[in-house]
Design a protein around this motif. Sequence first.
Motif, mmCIF file in Angstrom:
data_model
loop_
_atom_site.group_PDB
_atom_site.id
_atom_site.type_symbol
_atom_site.label_atom_id
_atom_site.label_comp_id
_atom_site.label_asym_id
_atom_site.label_seq_id
_atom_site.Cartn_x
_atom_site.Cartn_y
_atom_site.Cartn_z
ATOM 1 N N ASP A 54 92.493 -20.884 -47.975
ATOM 2 C CA ASP A 54 93.217 -20.079 -46.981
ATOM 3 C C ASP A 54 93.754 -20.953 -45.855
ATOM 4 O O ASP A 54 94.859 -20.727 -45.343
ATOM 5 C CB ASP A 54 92.297 -19.009 -46.395
ATOM 6 N N LEU A 55 92.983 -21.948 -45.452
ATOM 7 C CA LEU A 55 93.412 -22.853 -44.383
ATOM 8 C C LEU A 55 94.588 -23.716 -44.842
ATOM 9 O O LEU A 55 95.573 -23.894 -44.118
ATOM 10 C CB LEU A 55 92.245 -23.740 -43.946
ATOM 11 N N ALA A 78 103.697 -11.788 -53.604
ATOM 12 C CA ALA A 78 103.818 -10.669 -52.662
ATOM 13 C C ALA A 78 103.678 -11.112 -51.213
ATOM 14 O O ALA A 78 103.627 -10.267 -50.306
ATOM 15 C CB ALA A 78 102.768 -9.606 -52.988
ATOM 16 N N GLY A 79 103.587 -12.437 -50.974
ATOM 17 C CA GLY A 79 103.580 -12.941 -49.610
ATOM 18 C C GLY A 79 102.224 -13.287 -49.031
ATOM 19 O O GLY A 79 102.118 -13.585 -47.845
ATOM 20 N N HIS A 80 101.176 -13.276 -49.859
ATOM 21 C CA HIS A 80 99.839 -13.646 -49.375
ATOM 22 C C HIS A 80 99.691 -15.166 -49.463
ATOM 23 O O HIS A 80 99.660 -15.725 -50.557
ATOM 24 C CB HIS A 80 98.758 -12.972 -50.218
ATOM 25 N N MET A 81 99.583 -15.826 -48.311
ATOM 26 C CA MET A 81 99.488 -17.287 -48.308
ATOM 27 C C MET A 81 98.268 -17.801 -47.549
ATOM 28 O O MET A 81 98.163 -18.989 -47.274
ATOM 29 C CB MET A 81 100.762 -17.902 -47.735
ATOM 30 N N GLY A 82 97.340 -16.911 -47.189
ATOM 31 C CA GLY A 82 96.167 -17.355 -46.451
ATOM 32 C C GLY A 82 96.356 -17.220 -44.959
ATOM 33 O O GLY A 82 96.984 -16.273 -44.473
ATOM 34 N N ASN A 83 95.840 -18.188 -44.209
ATOM 35 C CA ASN A 83 95.847 -18.101 -42.749
ATOM 36 C C ASN A 83 97.257 -18.076 -42.155
ATOM 37 O O ASN A 83 97.460 -17.565 -41.059
ATOM 38 C CB ASN A 83 95.073 -19.278 -42.146
ATOM 39 N N GLY A 131 96.969 -12.002 -45.231
ATOM 40 C CA GLY A 131 95.748 -12.714 -45.545
ATOM 41 C C GLY A 131 95.842 -13.490 -46.840
ATOM 42 O O GLY A 131 96.919 -13.703 -47.410
ATOM 43 N N GLY A 132 94.662 -13.921 -47.313
ATOM 44 C CA GLY A 132 94.548 -14.642 -48.567
ATOM 45 C C GLY A 132 93.278 -14.175 -49.245
ATOM 46 O O GLY A 132 93.179 -13.035 -49.687
#
Length: 320
Positions: free
Chosen positions: A137-138, A175-180, A186-187
Amino acid sequence: KPMFERVDAARRPDSIVATVTSGISINALAAGRSESFRRNFLGLHFFNPPNVIVGTELIAGNDTDPAVVEFIEAFAQIRLGREMVRTKDTPAFAGNRVGFKVLNEVAQLAEEHGVAFMDALIGPHTGRAMPPLATVDLVGWDVHKAIVDNVLANTQDEANAAFAMPGYMSSLLAAGHMGNKTPAKGGFFRKVKDGKTTLTFVLDPKSGDYKPAAEVAPQPLEFVTEMQRLHRVGRYRQAMQIFLSAEGWEADLMRKVILGYVSYGLNRVGEVVREPRDVDRIMGFGFNWAPPTVLADAMGVNETIAAIEKAGLAVPKVLT
């Protein structure tokens, strides 16, 4: 390539050009450039955040002048305070090749065992500053995908399948979830502000939904708790003996991942780096993880070999 064309046209013949790419081939990036450019071009891979993490990979191309390599290594050490590790021009070089094998393997296992469980099982007590999925996520899921896709497509080694990005991650990334870097989506984890309180939600890989962290918190495992206790008082060898002797499928899974890290990292000696200390230094100074031979020393070399064999993994020649 268009940027390097502009640099090549504007640079002085003796100016040095370096790329901070985390895994694209240095020789491929230099292809088509002038002889002077290729002679003075190399990889200088900093790890994020570079003001905190001092490990740096130095990668020469086929045409790089050895004197330039020597100068940049000395300059980076003396002037920039970097811990330098030379690697060959291979996909993801050394640090990301070894590190993202572990990160992606844990992401694969999270589909069956859950995100919170895997981060608790492969947490700091196994020799890393942050749990693996929190690390992804970082870093960012987009960066993670670029690295593992590169290794999967351009290598054929004993753990190639560990670089296949899980389908649920690919779908969520699309769908645009890339973590932090995408806090609203979110991730593996998503943090939501509720007044003055920050609530943490955890991804369910099977459904794609996020659940309150308190609902999915795994039950503490006795061997993990004991390892954590021993680490807090500096009894690392005793903690690793618990690591080797703990019983149950959870302990077997922990050993598979961590012994896989030791095995895979040290098996890159000769292919990617020259010596075991090169893998050790980039994993220590670049990832802030316990280096492979440090873990082997803490367990005992003979015990490490026996455990790797029992786990069905490839025993590195440097251990025998």
